[in-house]
Design a protein around this motif. Structure first.
Motif, PDB file in Angstrom:
ATOM      1  N   HIS A 169      -0.948  -1.975  15.740  1.00 13.56           N
ATOM      2  CA  HIS A 169      -0.289  -2.248  17.014  1.00 13.56           C
ATOM      3  C   HIS A 169       1.150  -1.751  17.073  1.00 13.56           C
ATOM      4  O   HIS A 169       1.695  -1.559  18.162  1.00 13.56           O
ATOM      5  N   ALA A 170       1.774  -1.526  15.915  1.00 16.74           N
ATOM      6  CA  ALA A 170       3.156  -1.047  15.912  1.00 16.74           C
ATOM      7  C   ALA A 170       3.247   0.472  15.958  1.00 16.74           C
ATOM      8  O   ALA A 170       4.149   1.026  16.580  1.00 16.74           O
ATOM      9  N   GLU A 171       2.309   1.162  15.294  1.00 12.68           N
ATOM     10  CA  GLU A 171       2.384   2.617  15.282  1.00 12.68           C
ATOM     11  C   GLU A 171       1.045   3.297  15.524  1.00 12.68           C
ATOM     12  O   GLU A 171       0.930   4.512  15.374  1.00 12.68           O
ATOM     13  N   GLY A 172       0.037   2.504  15.928  1.00 15.19           N
ATOM     14  CA  GLY A 172      -1.246   3.093  16.300  1.00 15.19           C
ATOM     15  C   GLY A 172      -2.041   3.640  15.137  1.00 15.19           C
ATOM     16  O   GLY A 172      -2.941   4.455  15.341  1.00 15.19           O
ATOM     17  N   LYS A 173      -1.746   3.193  13.900  1.00 17.07           N
ATOM     18  CA  LYS A 173      -2.453   3.700  12.734  1.00 17.07           C
ATOM     19  C   LYS A 173      -3.498   2.703  12.278  1.00 17.07           C
ATOM     20  O   LYS A 173      -3.186   1.543  11.995  1.00 17.07           O
ATOM     21  N   SER A 174      -4.747   3.151  12.173  1.00 14.78           N
ATOM     22  CA  SER A 174      -5.840   2.303  11.715  1.00 14.78           C
ATOM     23  C   SER A 174      -6.006   2.475  10.209  1.00 14.78           C
ATOM     24  O   SER A 174      -6.218   3.588   9.718  1.00 14.78           O
ATOM     25  N   ILE A 175      -5.872   1.375   9.464  1.00 10.34           N
ATOM     26  CA  ILE A 175      -6.044   1.411   8.016  1.00 10.34           C
ATOM     27  C   ILE A 175      -7.239   0.540   7.648  1.00 10.34           C
ATOM     28  O   ILE A 175      -7.700  -0.265   8.455  1.00 10.34           O
ATOM     29  N   PRO A 176      -7.765   0.681   6.420  1.00  7.91           N
ATOM     30  CA  PRO A 176      -8.931  -0.124   6.022  1.00  7.91           C
ATOM     31  C   PRO A 176      -8.659  -1.615   6.150  1.00  7.91           C
ATOM     32  O   PRO A 176      -7.511  -2.061   6.138  1.00  7.91           O
ATOM     33  N   ARG A 177      -9.727  -2.400   6.212  1.00  5.49           N
ATOM     34  CA  ARG A 177      -9.605  -3.837   6.438  1.00  5.49           C
ATOM     35  C   ARG A 177      -9.246  -4.627   5.182  1.00  5.49           C
ATOM     36  O   ARG A 177      -8.524  -5.610   5.256  1.00  5.49           O
ATOM     37  N   VAL A 178      -9.725  -4.206   4.006  1.00  7.76           N
ATOM     38  CA  VAL A 178      -9.541  -5.022   2.800  1.00  7.76           C
ATOM     39  C   VAL A 178      -8.385  -4.491   1.968  1.00  7.76           C
ATOM     40  O   VAL A 178      -8.059  -3.300   1.988  1.00  7.76           O
TER      41      VAL A 178
ATOM     42  N   TYR B 258      -7.731  -3.931  -1.335  1.00  7.39           N
ATOM     43  CA  TYR B 258      -7.846  -2.914  -2.374  1.00  7.39           C
ATOM     44  C   TYR B 258      -8.116  -1.532  -1.799  1.00  7.39           C
ATOM     45  O   TYR B 258      -7.805  -0.514  -2.420  1.00  7.39           O
ATOM     46  N   GLU B 259      -8.678  -1.467  -0.582  1.00  7.54           N
ATOM     47  CA  GLU B 259      -8.853  -0.183   0.093  1.00  7.54           C
ATOM     48  C   GLU B 259      -7.545   0.279   0.734  1.00  7.54           C
ATOM     49  O   GLU B 259      -7.233   1.474   0.757  1.00  7.54           O
ATOM     50  N   GLN B 260      -6.762  -0.665   1.253  1.00  6.90           N
ATOM     51  CA  GLN B 260      -5.467  -0.313   1.821  1.00  6.90           C
ATOM     52  C   GLN B 260      -4.561   0.301   0.755  1.00  6.90           C
ATOM     53  O   GLN B 260      -3.753   1.184   1.039  1.00  6.90           O
ATOM     54  N   ALA B 261      -4.682  -0.177  -0.484  1.00 10.24           N
ATOM     55  CA  ALA B 261      -3.824   0.293  -1.576  1.00 10.24           C
ATOM     56  C   ALA B 261      -4.159   1.711  -2.026  1.00 10.24           C
ATOM     57  O   ALA B 261      -3.441   2.275  -2.861  1.00 10.24           O
ATOM     58  N   LYS B 262      -5.198   2.306  -1.468  1.00 11.95           N
ATOM     59  CA  LYS B 262      -5.619   3.655  -1.887  1.00 11.95           C
ATOM     60  C   LYS B 262      -5.165   4.742  -0.928  1.00 11.95           C
ATOM     61  O   LYS B 262      -5.219   5.920  -1.253  1.00 11.95           O
TER      62      LYS B 262
ATOM     63  N   GLY C 200       8.841  -1.050   6.039  1.00 10.40           N
ATOM     64  CA  GLY C 200       7.612  -0.524   6.639  1.00 10.40           C
ATOM     65  C   GLY C 200       6.589  -0.071   5.624  1.00 10.40           C
ATOM     66  O   GLY C 200       5.433   0.176   5.972  1.00 10.40           O
ATOM     67  N   ASP C 201       6.972   0.054   4.342  1.00 16.59           N
ATOM     68  CA  ASP C 201       6.013   0.439   3.297  1.00 16.59           C
ATOM     69  C   ASP C 201       5.053  -0.716   3.018  1.00 16.59           C
ATOM     70  O   ASP C 201       5.426  -1.891   3.094  1.00 16.59           O
ATOM     71  N   LEU C 202       3.817  -0.369   2.689  1.00 19.37           N
ATOM     72  CA  LEU C 202       2.816  -1.361   2.296  1.00 19.37           C
ATOM     73  C   LEU C 202       2.986  -1.673   0.810  1.00 19.37           C
ATOM     74  O   LEU C 202       3.045  -0.762  -0.020  1.00 19.37           O
ATOM     75  N   LEU C 203       3.057  -2.950   0.456  1.00 21.78           N
ATOM     76  CA  LEU C 203       3.110  -3.372  -0.941  1.00 21.78           C
ATOM     77  C   LEU C 203       1.777  -4.001  -1.315  1.00 21.78           C
ATOM     78  O   LEU C 203       1.167  -4.699  -0.504  1.00 21.78           O
ATOM     79  N   TYR C 204       1.310  -3.754  -2.536  1.00 20.77           N
ATOM     80  CA  TYR C 204       0.053  -4.363  -2.963  1.00 20.77           C
ATOM     81  C   TYR C 204       0.220  -5.019  -4.338  1.00 20.77           C
ATOM     82  O   TYR C 204       0.984  -4.549  -5.183  1.00 20.77           O
ATOM     83  N   PHE C 205      -0.482  -6.131  -4.511  1.00 22.16           N
ATOM     84  CA  PHE C 205      -0.268  -7.020  -5.653  1.00 22.16           C
ATOM     85  C   PHE C 205      -1.598  -7.405  -6.318  1.00 22.16           C
ATOM     86  O   PHE C 205      -2.652  -7.392  -5.672  1.00 22.16           O
TER      87      PHE C 205
ATOM     88  N   ARG D 226       6.570  -9.651 -10.541  1.00 20.88           N
ATOM     89  CA  ARG D 226       5.763  -9.499 -11.767  1.00 20.88           C
ATOM     90  C   ARG D 226       4.344  -9.026 -11.475  1.00 20.88           C
ATOM     91  O   ARG D 226       3.730  -8.361 -12.313  1.00 20.88           O
ATOM     92  N   VAL D 227       3.811  -9.397 -10.319  1.00 19.49           N
ATOM     93  CA  VAL D 227       2.413  -9.017 -10.019  1.00 19.49           C
ATOM     94  C   VAL D 227       2.332  -7.836  -9.057  1.00 19.49           C
ATOM     95  O   VAL D 227       1.237  -7.437  -8.651  1.00 19.49           O
ATOM     96  N   LEU D 228       3.476  -7.243  -8.721  1.00 21.62           N
ATOM     97  CA  LEU D 228       3.487  -6.070  -7.847  1.00 21.62           C
ATOM     98  C   LEU D 228       2.884  -4.865  -8.552  1.00 21.62           C
ATOM     99  O   LEU D 228       3.303  -4.502  -9.656  1.00 21.62           O
ATOM    100  N   LEU D 229       1.893  -4.266  -7.918  1.00 18.44           N
ATOM    101  CA  LEU D 229       1.247  -3.077  -8.494  1.00 18.44           C
ATOM    102  C   LEU D 229       1.872  -1.785  -7.999  1.00 18.44           C
ATOM    103  O   LEU D 229       1.906  -0.786  -8.716  1.00 18.44           O
ATOM    104  N   GLY D 230       2.326  -1.772  -6.742  1.00 21.73           N
ATOM    105  CA  GLY D 230       2.884  -0.543  -6.197  1.00 21.73           C
ATOM    106  C   GLY D 230       3.074  -0.612  -4.695  1.00 21.73           C
ATOM    107  O   GLY D 230       2.940  -1.678  -4.077  1.00 21.73           O
TER     108      GLY D 230
END
Length: 387
Positions: A302-311, A313-317, A330-335, A379-383
């Motif tokens: 809704h902020a930039e019109g970009k559709s990303i995966p729903r789950v 672990y897929e978003q992190a790829k 604005g960066d996505l963080l995954y843990f 500590r649990v941040l992956l990237g």
């Protein structure tokens, strides 16, 4: 965040036992970063939740230094009155359906229709000028300066006074002593070519950045950065400080790609902040409740019109990997929060080593909050990924 909440609780004053006044129709907005909602009029009562700066409240009654309020989601509780600005609904735009108004809350959603059940088209900050088109059930159809139209609740807008519409040449800059100011906005702060939202954006500042304040006009500061460039910022997002001026960290908007990228980043951060306090519900996709990946997917869509995966672990790829220490708002963080080393949680970086996320689980639901990357989450941040 915990320190802020403690300060709010300790700062409350003694409570009178008499109800002073009942308000039939009185609105208020939160004027501090975070404010505790309590079950009764005093700090000895249990905390029911937290609301954030710019949130709208309806005052039911007051009890000494405390106000009994209703939140937008219908929940009731008590807040210390010194941390809210009360304005009767008659001070807003009444029955006007033409002319210009300005936004009175920190950030406000512009929706596709009347009511909070409609989709968010964009988010606008405090002071944004809007042109009225029509009215329906306390909501106003408005037009932004870029031509976008949508609906906004009348609680968050006010008519522009003659002084606000007056020519800038009549402004006075006298009696202002140059000093330093610190950015208090979590979202990147626009630096404009003049004192108003109708002026072009020259660069943006980040939370905590310190700049030199040289003039003041109609609620705007003229600033000078350490690299010698200057511009104007809204005084509502600046706190006077004795700290030294920061090294250059604003990004000059010198081409269309940079401008577009920064605009998208601001939209992501602004929309994420507007959803603070929304409840965590496993499998929820918004707009009134979310789980962690439902929240991130909703914001980017809704902020930039970009559709990303729903789950998660897929978003992190997807997107481009970002090295630690080089994250941008604005960066996505995954843990990895389950002990398996696999992505199980996501959030959105908003600067100052903090991120926004839908916190909780199916068994222990929480809500959308701001958390620090110091401690557990660091500590649990992956990237991180950049889209």
């Amino acid at each position: 965040m915990n320190k802020v909440l403690v300060a709010i609780g300790v700062g409350a004053v003694a409570v009178s036992l008499n109800v002073n006044k009942s308000y039939a129709d009185s609105n208020a907005t939160v004027n501090v970063s975070a404010l505790n909602i309590r079950s009764g009029p005093g700090i000895n009562y249990s905390k029911k939740g937290v609301v954030y700066k710019g949130a709208s409240l309806n005052i039911i009654e007051t009890n000494g230094e405390w106000s009994h309020v209703t939140l937008d989601n219908g929940e009731k509780g008590w807040v210390c009155s010194k941390y809210i600005n009360s304005t009767s609904s008659s001070n807003n735009i009444a029955n006007n359906v033409s002319g210009q108004v300005s936004v009175t809350a920190s950030y406000v959603n512009i929706r596709t229709g009347v009511g909070t059940n409609n989709t968010i088209k964009t988010v606008v900050p405090y002071g944004t000028k809007l042109t009225l088109i029509s009215k329906s059930n306390g909501w106003y159809n408005v037009k932004l300066e870029n031509g976008t139209t949508g609906w906004i609740s009348g609680k968050y807008i006010s008519t522009i006074s003659n002084n606000q519409n007056s020519n800038q040449s009549s402004n006075t800059y006298n009696n202002f002593t140059p000093c330093n100011g610190k950015v208090t906005s979590y979202a990147n702060l626009n630096v404009r070519s003049g004192p108003g939202t109708n002026y072009t954006i020259k660069t943006r500042l980040i939370y905590g950045q310190v700049v030199k304040l040289t003039e003041k006009s109609n609620g705007w500061y003229k600033i000078t950065l350490s690299n010698g460039s200057d511009g104007w910022v809204h005084s509502g997002y600046i706190k006077i400080t004795t700290e030294a001026v920061s090294k250059p960290s604003g990004t000059t908007l010198n081409n269309s790609n940079t401008s577009s990228n920064n605009s998208n980043r601001s939209a992501v951060v602004n929309l994420a902040y507007s959803l603070l306090g929304k409840p965590y519900v496993w499998g929820a996709n918004g707009p009134n409740s979310f789980d962690c990946s439902g929240f991130t997917r909703y914001v980017y869509l809704h902020a930039e019109g970009k559709s990303i995966p729903r789950v998660s672990y897929e978003q992190a790829k997807i997107g481009t990997a970002v090295t630690r220490g080089n994250y941008l708002p604005g960066d996505l963080l995954y843990f990895a929060t389950t002990g398996t080393g696999r992505t199980s949680h996501v959030g959105i970086y908003v600067g100052n080593n903090t991120f926004i996320h839908a916190s909780g689980s199916a068994s222990k639901p929480d809500k959308v909050i701001v958390s620090s990357l110091s401690g557990y989450y660091g500590r649990v941040l992956l990237g991180a990924r950049r889209f």
